[in-house]
Design a protein around this motif. Structure first.
Motif, PDB file in Angstrom:
ATOM      1  N   ASN A  92       0.849  -1.187   0.000  1.00 42.46           N
ATOM      2  CA  ASN A  92       0.000   0.000   0.000  1.00 42.46           C
ATOM      3  C   ASN A  92       0.892   1.247   0.000  1.00 42.46           C
ATOM      4  O   ASN A  92       2.016   1.209   0.474  1.00 42.46           O
ATOM      5  CB  ASN A  92      -0.901   0.050   1.243  1.00 42.46           C
ATOM      6  N   GLY A  93       0.365   2.342  -0.478  1.00 40.68           N
ATOM      7  CA  GLY A  93       1.079   3.603  -0.372  1.00 40.68           C
ATOM      8  C   GLY A  93       2.213   3.751  -1.371  1.00 40.68           C
ATOM      9  O   GLY A  93       2.371   2.964  -2.309  1.00 40.68           O
ATOM     10  N   ASP A  94       3.040   4.753  -1.147  1.00 41.86           N
ATOM     11  CA  ASP A  94       4.178   5.064  -2.005  1.00 41.86           C
ATOM     12  C   ASP A  94       5.419   4.356  -1.470  1.00 41.86           C
ATOM     13  O   ASP A  94       5.821   4.599  -0.325  1.00 41.86           O
ATOM     14  CB  ASP A  94       4.416   6.574  -2.029  1.00 41.86           C
ATOM     15  N   PRO A  95       6.051   3.474  -2.258  1.00 42.51           N
ATOM     16  CA  PRO A  95       7.186   2.685  -1.745  1.00 42.51           C
ATOM     17  C   PRO A  95       8.326   3.536  -1.216  1.00 42.51           C
ATOM     18  O   PRO A  95       8.892   3.227  -0.156  1.00 42.51           O
ATOM     19  CB  PRO A  95       7.619   1.877  -2.972  1.00 42.51           C
ATOM     20  N   ALA A  96       8.668   4.600  -1.930  1.00 42.10           N
ATOM     21  CA  ALA A  96       9.788   5.440  -1.486  1.00 42.10           C
ATOM     22  C   ALA A  96       9.457   6.162  -0.185  1.00 42.10           C
ATOM     23  O   ALA A  96      10.275   6.211   0.744  1.00 42.10           O
ATOM     24  CB  ALA A  96      10.141   6.448  -2.574  1.00 42.10           C
ATOM     25  N   GLU A  97       8.255   6.709  -0.099  1.00 44.75           N
ATOM     26  CA  GLU A  97       7.851   7.409   1.124  1.00 44.75           C
ATOM     27  C   GLU A  97       7.770   6.440   2.304  1.00 44.75           C
ATOM     28  O   GLU A  97       8.169   6.783   3.426  1.00 44.75           O
ATOM     29  CB  GLU A  97       6.500   8.082   0.909  1.00 44.75           C
ATOM     30  N   ASP A  98       7.255   5.241   2.055  1.00 49.07           N
ATOM     31  CA  ASP A  98       7.139   4.262   3.133  1.00 49.07           C
ATOM     32  C   ASP A  98       8.506   3.818   3.628  1.00 49.07           C
ATOM     33  O   ASP A  98       8.701   3.596   4.830  1.00 49.07           O
ATOM     34  CB  ASP A  98       6.328   3.062   2.664  1.00 49.07           C
ATOM     35  N   GLU A  99       9.456   3.667   2.727  1.00 45.72           N
ATOM     36  CA  GLU A  99      10.810   3.308   3.148  1.00 45.72           C
ATOM     37  C   GLU A  99      11.393   4.394   4.044  1.00 45.72           C
ATOM     38  O   GLU A  99      11.991   4.096   5.093  1.00 45.72           O
ATOM     39  CB  GLU A  99      11.700   3.093   1.929  1.00 45.72           C
ATOM     40  N   GLU A 100      11.218   5.636   3.648  1.00 42.18           N
ATOM     41  CA  GLU A 100      11.748   6.733   4.459  1.00 42.18           C
ATOM     42  C   GLU A 100      11.085   6.770   5.830  1.00 42.18           C
ATOM     43  O   GLU A 100      11.739   7.033   6.850  1.00 42.18           O
ATOM     44  CB  GLU A 100      11.551   8.069   3.737  1.00 42.18           C
ATOM     45  N   ARG A 101       9.797   6.522   5.855  1.00 44.87           N
ATOM     46  CA  ARG A 101       9.068   6.513   7.133  1.00 44.87           C
ATOM     47  C   ARG A 101       9.603   5.419   8.040  1.00 44.87           C
ATOM     48  O   ARG A 101       9.853   5.649   9.235  1.00 44.87           O
ATOM     49  CB  ARG A 101       7.583   6.332   6.863  1.00 44.87           C
ATOM     50  N   PHE A 102       9.803   4.235   7.499  1.00 46.70           N
ATOM     51  CA  PHE A 102      10.314   3.112   8.276  1.00 46.70           C
ATOM     52  C   PHE A 102      11.707   3.419   8.809  1.00 46.70           C
ATOM     53  O   PHE A 102      11.998   3.228   9.998  1.00 46.70           O
ATOM     54  CB  PHE A 102      10.335   1.859   7.396  1.00 46.70           C
ATOM     55  N   VAL A 103      12.581   3.894   7.941  1.00 50.77           N
ATOM     56  CA  VAL A 103      13.950   4.189   8.346  1.00 50.77           C
ATOM     57  C   VAL A 103      13.972   5.262   9.429  1.00 50.77           C
ATOM     58  O   VAL A 103      14.693   5.139  10.435  1.00 50.77           O
ATOM     59  CB  VAL A 103      14.786   4.635   7.133  1.00 50.77           C
ATOM     60  N   SER A 104      13.164   6.286   9.252  1.00 50.54           N
ATOM     61  CA  SER A 104      13.146   7.386  10.211  1.00 50.54           C
ATOM     62  C   SER A 104      12.719   6.919  11.597  1.00 50.54           C
ATOM     63  O   SER A 104      13.327   7.288  12.610  1.00 50.54           O
ATOM     64  CB  SER A 104      12.210   8.488   9.714  1.00 50.54           C
ATOM     65  N   VAL A 105      11.682   6.093  11.653  1.00 48.83           N
ATOM     66  CA  VAL A 105      11.185   5.622  12.946  1.00 48.83           C
ATOM     67  C   VAL A 105      12.199   4.705  13.617  1.00 48.83           C
ATOM     68  O   VAL A 105      12.526   4.870  14.808  1.00 48.83           O
ATOM     69  CB  VAL A 105       9.838   4.902  12.771  1.00 48.83           C
ATOM     70  N   VAL A 106      12.709   3.726  12.883  1.00 50.54           N
ATOM     71  CA  VAL A 106      13.646   2.761  13.466  1.00 50.54           C
ATOM     72  C   VAL A 106      14.902   3.451  13.978  1.00 50.54           C
ATOM     73  O   VAL A 106      15.382   3.172  15.080  1.00 50.54           O
ATOM     74  CB  VAL A 106      14.015   1.675  12.431  1.00 50.54           C
ATOM     75  N   ARG A 107      15.411   4.397  13.207  1.00 54.54           N
ATOM     76  CA  ARG A 107      16.707   5.011  13.525  1.00 54.54           C
ATOM     77  C   ARG A 107      16.665   5.948  14.735  1.00 54.54           C
ATOM     78  O   ARG A 107      17.716   6.368  15.223  1.00 54.54           O
ATOM     79  CB  ARG A 107      17.222   5.763  12.306  1.00 54.54           C
ATOM     80  N   ARG A 108      15.495   6.254  15.232  1.00 59.86           N
ATOM     81  CA  ARG A 108      15.439   7.115  16.417  1.00 59.86           C
ATOM     82  C   ARG A 108      14.969   6.369  17.665  1.00 59.86           C
ATOM     83  O   ARG A 108      14.824   6.971  18.729  1.00 59.86           O
ATOM     84  CB  ARG A 108      14.539   8.321  16.168  1.00 59.86           C
ATOM     85  N   LYS A 109      14.769   5.044  17.554  1.00 57.28           N
ATOM     86  CA  LYS A 109      14.241   4.274  18.676  1.00 57.28           C
ATOM     87  C   LYS A 109      15.352   3.551  19.442  1.00 57.28           C
ATOM     88  O   LYS A 109      16.223   2.918  18.848  1.00 57.28           O
ATOM     89  CB  LYS A 109      13.241   3.226  18.163  1.00 57.28           C
ATOM     90  N   PRO A 110      15.301   3.588  20.801  1.00 57.25           N
ATOM     91  CA  PRO A 110      16.243   2.811  21.601  1.00 57.25           C
ATOM     92  C   PRO A 110      15.820   1.344  21.735  1.00 57.25           C
ATOM     93  O   PRO A 110      16.574   0.517  22.243  1.00 57.25           O
ATOM     94  CB  PRO A 110      16.210   3.516  22.954  1.00 57.25           C
ATOM     95  N   THR A 111      14.617   1.027  21.294  1.00 55.58           N
ATOM     96  CA  THR A 111      14.085  -0.335  21.386  1.00 55.58           C
ATOM     97  C   THR A 111      14.863  -1.279  20.480  1.00 55.58           C
ATOM     98  O   THR A 111      15.341  -0.877  19.409  1.00 55.58           O
ATOM     99  CB  THR A 111      12.602  -0.339  20.971  1.00 55.58           C
ATOM    100  N   SER A 112      14.976  -2.534  20.882  1.00 58.90           N
ATOM    101  CA  SER A 112      15.713  -3.513  20.064  1.00 58.90           C
ATOM    102  C   SER A 112      15.049  -3.668  18.702  1.00 58.90           C
ATOM    103  O   SER A 112      13.826  -3.564  18.569  1.00 58.90           O
ATOM    104  CB  SER A 112      15.768  -4.862  20.774  1.00 58.90           C
ATOM    105  N   ILE A 113      15.862  -3.947  17.700  1.00 59.25           N
ATOM    106  CA  ILE A 113      15.339  -4.090  16.345  1.00 59.25           C
ATOM    107  C   ILE A 113      14.365  -5.263  16.267  1.00 59.25           C
ATOM    108  O   ILE A 113      13.398  -5.221  15.496  1.00 59.25           O
ATOM    109  CB  ILE A 113      16.498  -4.257  15.322  1.00 59.25           C
ATOM    110  N   ALA A 114      14.557  -6.299  17.075  1.00 59.14           N
ATOM    111  CA  ALA A 114      13.644  -7.441  17.061  1.00 59.14           C
ATOM    112  C   ALA A 114      12.244  -7.036  17.514  1.00 59.14           C
ATOM    113  O   ALA A 114      11.241  -7.489  16.956  1.00 59.14           O
ATOM    114  CB  ALA A 114      14.180  -8.561  17.951  1.00 59.14           C
ATOM    115  N   LEU A 115      12.157  -6.193  18.529  1.00 54.50           N
ATOM    116  CA  LEU A 115      10.855  -5.722  18.995  1.00 54.50           C
ATOM    117  C   LEU A 115      10.244  -4.723  18.020  1.00 54.50           C
ATOM    118  O   LEU A 115       9.033  -4.706  17.807  1.00 54.50           O
ATOM    119  CB  LEU A 115      10.984  -5.093  20.386  1.00 54.50           C
ATOM    120  N   LEU A 116      11.073  -3.899  17.409  1.00 57.06           N
ATOM    121  CA  LEU A 116      10.559  -2.907  16.463  1.00 57.06           C
ATOM    122  C   LEU A 116       9.906  -3.564  15.264  1.00 57.06           C
ATOM    123  O   LEU A 116       8.874  -3.101  14.768  1.00 57.06           O
ATOM    124  CB  LEU A 116      11.689  -1.982  16.009  1.00 57.06           C
ATOM    125  N   LEU A 117      10.491  -4.652  14.773  1.00 54.28           N
ATOM    126  CA  LEU A 117       9.921  -5.319  13.600  1.00 54.28           C
ATOM    127  C   LEU A 117       8.548  -5.932  13.905  1.00 54.28           C
ATOM    128  O   LEU A 117       7.759  -6.150  12.988  1.00 54.28           O
ATOM    129  CB  LEU A 117      10.866  -6.404  13.090  1.00 54.28           C
TER     130      LEU A 117
END
Length: 333
Positions: free
Chosen positions: A194-219
């Motif tokens: 769904n949505g725009d692939p490029a925009e969604d990738e940026e959204r995902f990267v932005s959220v993950v890269r600012r979280k202290p939570t483990s990547i396993a929990l974030l996924l």
């Protein structure tokens, strides 16, 4: 728990068999009687899947939201017009695809007799009883009885002139006004289909890269990315050779982008085949073997104590966030 590919497959079957038709709705179990009465006689106008949730729209903009949760399932019966973009529709449809069907092509059957062809060719009609869910043993053949008898605790039955869809055991089954539906979607992370692939990738990267939570929990956080469950989580992290305990903000940006792009690829494979196939570069024989046995389909999932397929280290199992996490302590150190 159904993962994203299953819900998209279910939505496609609704699109071909229910959308554009008047629907008779009832709640044999009684727990959704008021809601069923509201949509009874209305026409289904569209359907969409986002992550693990499906939204079926009726005239006047009313939406039915369904989240199958751990135990929910849709059962289809009647004259089913099969979607040519999914593998098959004669049998069980969900995480492990379907029971075998009579096709011109030679089917690939797993140990449960499930058909995992990548394509069924042109659309066709067949009188079938179809169960669409993640964990199910199927139901008895009801023959030509119409409407089919109610079996078990059916929360919602939707019937067109030729198709019956029964919903059992969902976590959520509710009606939403357009603004409520949009609010629900706004709380969910991006879905590659769904949505725009490029925009969604940026959204995902932005959220993950600012979280202290483990990547396993974030996924597994549906507000970060929609549709990933326990199987895809373990496999994506292994394929990326990422330690599951690494805080999101400490994962290299390019690695986060690679995770998103790999999810895009794996989701497409899952929707096409009905299988969570996560191994690459298999020979034709190995591919058929993997389609025939889920034990040959994954790198680390459900392989506790077995040697890593790459380095030989025993696969580890631990509990994280209330779910089982499978990973290789060496490859993902």
């Amino acid at each position: 728990m159904p993962e994203g590919h299953s819900v998209h497959r279910i939505a496609r079957q609704f699109d071909r068999n229910v959308v554009g038709r008047a629907v008779a709705a009832s709640s044999p179990q009684g727990r959704f009687a008021e809601g069923a009465a509201v949509i009874d006689g209305r026409t289904a106008t569209s359907v969409r899947a986002h992550g693990k949730q499906m939204f079926l729209e009726f005239d006047d903009g009313l939406w039915l939201r369904v989240h199958l949760g751990m135990y929910g399932a849709w059962d289809f019966a009647g004259d089913i017009l099969v979607d040519p973009t999914i593998a098959s529709a004669n049998g069980r449809m969900g995480q492990t695809n379907q029971r075998g069907t009579v096709l011109d092509d030679e089917p690939v059957l797993d140990s449960a007799g499930e058909n995992s062809l990548t394509s069924i060719g042109a659309p066709r009609r067949a009188r079938v009883h179809v169960r669409m869910s993640e964990q199910t043993t199927g139901l008895a053949d009801d023959g030509d009885q119409w409407p089919p008898p109610v079996v078990g605790q059916v929360r919602l039955r939707l019937m067109t002139r030729t198709t019956c869809a029964d919903l059992r055991g969902p976590t959520a089954c509710e009606l939403q006004a357009p603004d409520e539906m949009r609010a629900t979607l706004a709380k969910l992370g991006p879905d590659p289909l769904n949505g725009d692939p490029a925009e969604d990738e940026e959204r995902f990267v932005s959220v993950v890269r600012r979280k202290p939570t483990s990547i396993a929990l974030l996924l597994m956080d549906q507000a970060v990315v929609a549709g990933i469950g326990n199987v895809y989580r373990a496999e994506l992290l292994f394929r990326a050779r990422l330690n599951p305990h690494t805080p999101g903000r400490d994962v290299r940006e390019e690695a986060v982008r690679d995770l998103w792009r790999d999810w895009v690829r794996l989701l497409a494979v899952g929707v096409e085949t009905g299988q969570m196939m996560t191994m690459d570069d298999l020979s034709p024989d190995d591919w058929r073997r993997a389609m025939a046995s889920r034990d040959d389909r994954h790198w680390v999932y459900h392989r506790t104590g077995l040697p890593c397929r790459v380095c030989g280290t025993p696969i580890a199992l631990e509990e994280l966030g209330g779910r089982k996490l499978y990973w290789c302590p060496s490859c993902q150190a």
